[in-house]
Design a protein around this motif. Structure first.
Motif, PDB file in Angstrom:
ATOM      1  N   LEU A 131     -10.353  -4.933  -5.868  1.00 26.62           N
ATOM      2  CA  LEU A 131      -9.681  -5.827  -6.844  1.00 26.62           C
ATOM      3  C   LEU A 131      -9.840  -7.216  -6.873  1.00 26.62           C
ATOM      4  N   SER A 132     -10.067  -7.610  -7.863  1.00 26.51           N
ATOM      5  CA  SER A 132     -10.245  -8.841  -7.942  1.00 26.51           C
ATOM      6  C   SER A 132      -9.084 -10.066  -7.930  1.00 26.51           C
ATOM      7  N   ASP A 133      -7.961  -9.544  -8.141  1.00 23.34           N
ATOM      8  CA  ASP A 133      -6.690 -10.234  -7.878  1.00 23.34           C
ATOM      9  C   ASP A 133      -6.325 -10.545  -6.617  1.00 23.34           C
ATOM     10  N   PRO A 134      -6.476 -11.746  -6.060  1.00 19.24           N
ATOM     11  CA  PRO A 134      -6.179 -11.949  -4.568  1.00 19.24           C
ATOM     12  C   PRO A 134      -4.880 -11.422  -4.043  1.00 19.24           C
ATOM     13  N   ILE A 135      -3.788 -11.504  -4.623  1.00 20.08           N
ATOM     14  CA  ILE A 135      -2.617 -11.009  -4.259  1.00 20.08           C
ATOM     15  C   ILE A 135      -2.505  -9.541  -4.270  1.00 20.08           C
ATOM     16  N   LYS A 136      -3.014  -8.773  -5.195  1.00 16.77           N
ATOM     17  CA  LYS A 136      -3.321  -7.284  -5.064  1.00 16.77           C
ATOM     18  C   LYS A 136      -4.190  -6.900  -3.992  1.00 16.77           C
ATOM     19  N   ALA A 137      -5.416  -7.429  -3.980  1.00 15.43           N
ATOM     20  CA  ALA A 137      -6.216  -7.092  -2.766  1.00 15.43           C
ATOM     21  C   ALA A 137      -5.681  -7.297  -1.583  1.00 15.43           C
ATOM     22  N   GLY A 138      -4.934  -8.402  -1.367  1.00 17.90           N
ATOM     23  CA  GLY A 138      -4.202  -8.691  -0.125  1.00 17.90           C
ATOM     24  C   GLY A 138      -3.201  -7.718   0.259  1.00 17.90           C
ATOM     25  N   THR A 139      -2.530  -7.118  -0.826  1.00 16.40           N
ATOM     26  CA  THR A 139      -1.430  -5.990  -0.643  1.00 16.40           C
ATOM     27  C   THR A 139      -2.011  -4.873  -0.164  1.00 16.40           C
ATOM     28  N   LEU A 140      -3.312  -4.639  -0.715  1.00 20.08           N
ATOM     29  CA  LEU A 140      -3.921  -3.147  -0.179  1.00 20.08           C
ATOM     30  C   LEU A 140      -4.441  -3.401   1.243  1.00 20.08           C
ATOM     31  N   GLU A 141      -4.601  -4.639   1.548  1.00 22.87           N
ATOM     32  CA  GLU A 141      -5.032  -4.815   3.132  1.00 22.87           C
ATOM     33  C   GLU A 141      -4.088  -4.787   3.948  1.00 22.87           C
ATOM     34  N   VAL A 142      -2.590  -5.179   3.708  1.00 22.76           N
ATOM     35  CA  VAL A 142      -1.782  -5.093   4.727  1.00 22.76           C
ATOM     36  C   VAL A 142      -0.930  -3.737   4.372  1.00 22.76           C
ATOM     37  N   ARG A 143      -1.338  -2.888   3.450  1.00 24.85           N
ATOM     38  CA  ARG A 143      -0.793  -1.581   3.255  1.00 24.85           C
ATOM     39  C   ARG A 143      -1.052  -0.469   4.506  1.00 24.85           C
ATOM     40  N   ASP A 144      -1.084  -0.672   5.567  1.00 22.21           N
ATOM     41  CA  ASP A 144      -1.689   0.326   6.379  1.00 22.21           C
ATOM     42  C   ASP A 144      -0.853   1.106   7.054  1.00 22.21           C
ATOM     43  N   ARG A 145       0.584   0.721   6.849  1.00 26.44           N
ATOM     44  CA  ARG A 145       1.669   1.296   7.641  1.00 26.44           C
ATOM     45  C   ARG A 145       2.696   1.385   6.376  1.00 26.44           C
TER      46      ARG A 145
END
Lengths: 422, 342
Positions: free
Chosen positions: A360-374
């Motif tokens: 994802l190019s959008d930093p907030i969306k990309a960051g969301t996917l990164e912290v969505r591990d639990r």
């Protein structure tokens, strides 16, 4: 006055009226058949609704992308404000006036069952293997596929980066750190948490988020199964924390509505706010210069952070329209699940539901996917906890006024997990 | 009595098997002439042609009011979310549930409190304003217009304006109080349980005051000057003249203002919904019956909620029965008062 009576009898005799009505009805029916048949061969226009009017621009781009490859299909897109959408959908369903592409609210399909809606079985048209698991569980029922979500969203805490930087705050990862951070901000004269408590929706997401940090995905399955209860001692701590954070919410939060709360946060009048992916578009519209971040809910201990993920509208095909229109709508819904469509969604709307779109190019969306591990599914998406939003909204105000305790709050929600207790 | 019109009457008509026959006047015995006598229903429409004129209104009323009302009563006995097939017949269970539900009684109590507050304000402030505006001055029409203006503003717009003004962070009311030296009065007008409902009283009254003023003004203009002059000649001061002459003469206006306020308040929705939200923030202290019914029928947010349409319909039916009964009693009681005065 016999003349007048005779005249009335002549002009308005029942038989004449029936004959006239029959002739008019036949003429209209014939006319419809004629024009309907001619129109279907040319172009098809499909009506579709969204509960995010702020997405009209991006959605029109998405629809145009489909029409570019399928030129005979056009769309008539209508934006309905979120709080009004459910009432409109329900009324339209009852009155059989729903849009051609039916936008079902998440969880609704599972809780009511596909038979409750005038929708077409899309098995064999939509490929469910393209969908992420949380999307697939919403639309695949007993082996049949009924819809495709427009997008997904993940709920956690939105953060005002400039406030964090100005106050040398380390973003909290535990409950204790969250409370300490809030106190530091209060001492600095900053409102730590923005909350729109008027309708109880924000309160629900905070409560669900805090409980989810304790439960995790496995524990949530136990809650669904009834082997865990919201009144369990460890889960009661989440209700207590919700209440303990009260001094850190914005002044007058009890009567602040959802939209005003978003505006206050976007304008930088608070450091953190419960928010889902879809909210960030609104934040940017309110304040294009807003510099925002996203963190998961801090857990009771390090590593027990959590997020909640749900679905935007589930788009299905109205089965009461002509075969041509059903085919065209089916094509669109199937296309919506593809990587091509979901790349557009990810760039301009919310998180994708296609499991191949991960960059994802959008930093907030990309960051969301990164912290969505639990991650835990949004509670009202599944029938066993479908009523939790309603239950929380009914009693959250009493938690703030002190009319009920956190224990009584949790008990009420537990009693109404799937519906009213009585 | 001789029959001269040639039309069939009971005296000139006789049954012959299943066929109606007509015997001409003056002819005795012998032949009967078969005649198609108008069907009784057709006869009704012929004798009362005005029925044709009200027929469209009757049809419209039946389709738009009688049928939906009857249907609502019917649906209130079922379990139905509002979509899909109607669920099981549950008899009076929905009514039983709502009558034992604290939220229903809380909303009903708040609606009653709201009516009482509006009743008092309309019969003090509105009546006082009407008395002032009943004087003929150059600015009377301007004042009347200003006071009536809120009535024509949309309730939703009114609600939004007041919400913004009352907001503790971005509103103007608290800063103005601070600036004029009344900072101690600053408060969370809508978030403080002690003040939230009073705020609703104020805003609701602000919107409907103009209507009560106009109705009282109309009543005041029907008070004959001769009566007031006679009272003054008899030595009555302004207060006595008002109490013993003007006020009794306002009985019809009082009835209209009271019954209208009763109906409007108990079915109020839009303004209060915008002001305090779907749950009557804070904590249900401002929850009224109209907002409760809407929330139960359509959910309380744009997110996935579980609608309870048949339960909400039962609430609506209960309100309907209560309003119909109470309004009837109110009109009867106030009518007796009017008769006593007359």
């Amino acid at each position: 006055m016999p003349e007048w009576n005779d005249r009335v009898n002549v002009v308005f005799s029942r038989r004449d009226l029936l004959k006239g009505a029959g002739a008019a009805g036949t003429a209209i029916a014939v006319g419809n058949l004629h024009f309907g048949a001619a129109g279907a061969q040319e172009n098809v226009t499909l009506t579709i609704w969204t509960n995010h009017p702020e997405w009209l621009g991006p959605l029109n781009s998405l629809l145009s992308a489909f029409s570019a490859t399928t030129p005979h299909v056009a769309f008539e897109l209508t934006g309905v404000p979120g709080p009004d959408y459910f009432a409109k959908l329900q009324t339209a369903l009852a009155g059989e006036q729903v849009s051609d592409i039916v936008g079902l609210v998440e969880g609704y399909l599972l809780s009511q069952g596909p038979a409750a809606f005038p929708i077409k079985d899309l098995t064999g048209i939509v490929d469910p293997n393209l969908l992420i698991d949380s999307a697939r569980t919403q639309v695949e029922i007993d082996g049949s596929v009924w819809a495709v979500p427009l997008a997904s969203y993940t709920v956690g805490l939105a953060v005002q980066n400039p406030i964090v930087a100005e106050n040398n705050i380390t973003l909290p990862t535990t409950w204790d750190e969250l409370k300490a951070t809030c106190q530091t901000l209060v001492d600095a004269g900053v409102t730590p948490l923005i909350l729109g408590g008027k309708d109880g929706v924000h309160t629900f997401f905070i409560y669900a988020g805090l409980v989810s940090t304790i439960l995790g995905p496995e524990g949530f399955e136990e809650l669904r199964a009834g082997t865990r209860k919201l009144t369990d001692p460890d889960l009661l701590e989440a209700a207590q924390l919700l209440k303990d954070l009260q001094p850190y919410y914005n002044e007058g939060f009890e009567a602040t509505d959802y939209v005003t709360a978003k505006a206050l946060f976007a304008q930088g009048l608070g450091a953190m706010m419960v928010a889902g992916t879809a909210d960030f578009t609104g934040f940017k519209q309110e304040n294009p210069d807003a510099d925002l971040g996203f963190i998961p809910w801090p857990g009771k201990e390090v590593g027990l952070h959590s997020t909640n993920t749900g679905m935007e509208l589930l788009y299905a095909v109205n089965n009461t329209m002509s075969a041509e229109k059903q085919d065209a709508a089916g094509q669109f819904v199937a296309w919506l699940a593809t990587a091509e469509a979901q790349t557009i969604v990810a760039e301009s709307i919310a998180l994708p539901i296609n499991n191949q779109v991960t960059e994802l190019s959008d930093p907030i969306k990309a960051g969301t996917l990164e912290v969505r591990d639990r991650d835990v599914i949004v509670w009202y998406d599944v029938p066993e906890t479908a009523n939790t939003l309603t239950a929380v909204t009914e009693v959250s105000g009493q938690l703030w006024t002190g009319d009920i305790t956190p224990e009584e709050f949790a008990q009420y929600v537990q009693d109404n997990l799937a519906g009213p207790a009585s | 009595m001789p029959h001269t019109s040639g039309q069939p009457t009971d005296s000139g008509k006789e049954r012959n098997g299943s066929t109606d026959t007509f015997r001409a006047p003056g002819i005795s015995g012998g032949e009967s002439v078969p005649l198609a006598v108008p069907h009784p229903t057709r006869h009704l429409w012929s004798r009362h042609p005005w029925l044709w004129f009200i027929l469209p209104a009757i049809i419209g009323y039946a389709i738009l009011f009688i049928y939906p009302t009857a249907r609502a009563f019917y649906l209130s006995f079922f379990d139905w979310s509002g979509v899909g097939p109607i669920g099981d017949f549950v008899g009076l269970k929905n009514f039983q549930r709502l009558l034992t539900n604290d939220r229903f009684w809380n909303a009903a109590t708040n609606s009653a409190k709201l009516f009482l507050a509006i009743f008092i304000l309309q019969n003090t402030v509105s009546l006082g304003l009407a008395l002032l505006l009943n004087r003929k001055t150059r600015m009377t029409h301007v004042y009347r217009t200003i006071i009536f203006l809120p009535v024509v503003i949309s309730a939703v717009a009114t609600g939004i304006i007041w919400v913004l003004m009352l907001d503790p962070q971005i509103g103007v009311i608290n800063p103005v109080l601070e600036d004029i030296g009344l900072g101690s009065l600053k408060r969370g007008w809508q978030s403080d349980p002690a003040w939230a409902m009073k705020t609703v009283y104020l805003v609701q009254f602000w919107q409907w005051n103009g209507m009560a003023v106009v109705l009282y003004l109309a009543g005041l203009q029907n008070v004959p000057d001769e009566l007031l002059q006679a009272a003054r000649v008899d030595g009555a001061n302004r207060f006595r003249a008002f109490r013993d002459v003007t006020f009794p003469m306002l009985a019809p206006a009082f009835t209209i203002v009271t019954v209208l306020a009763f109906i409007l308040i108990f079915r109020a929705f839009d303004l209060v919904y915008v002001l305090t939200g779907p749950q009557g923030a804070p904590g249900g202290y401002t929850h009224i019956i109209g907002v409760l019914i809407y929330g139960d029928a359509f959910g309380t947010s744009g997110f996935s909620t579980q609608p309870r349409l048949s339960y909400a319909i039962a609430e609506g039916v209960t309100l309907f029965v209560f309003l119909a009964g109470a309004s009837g009693l109110l009109i009867k009681a106030l009518g007796k008062r009017k008769e006593a005065i007359a």
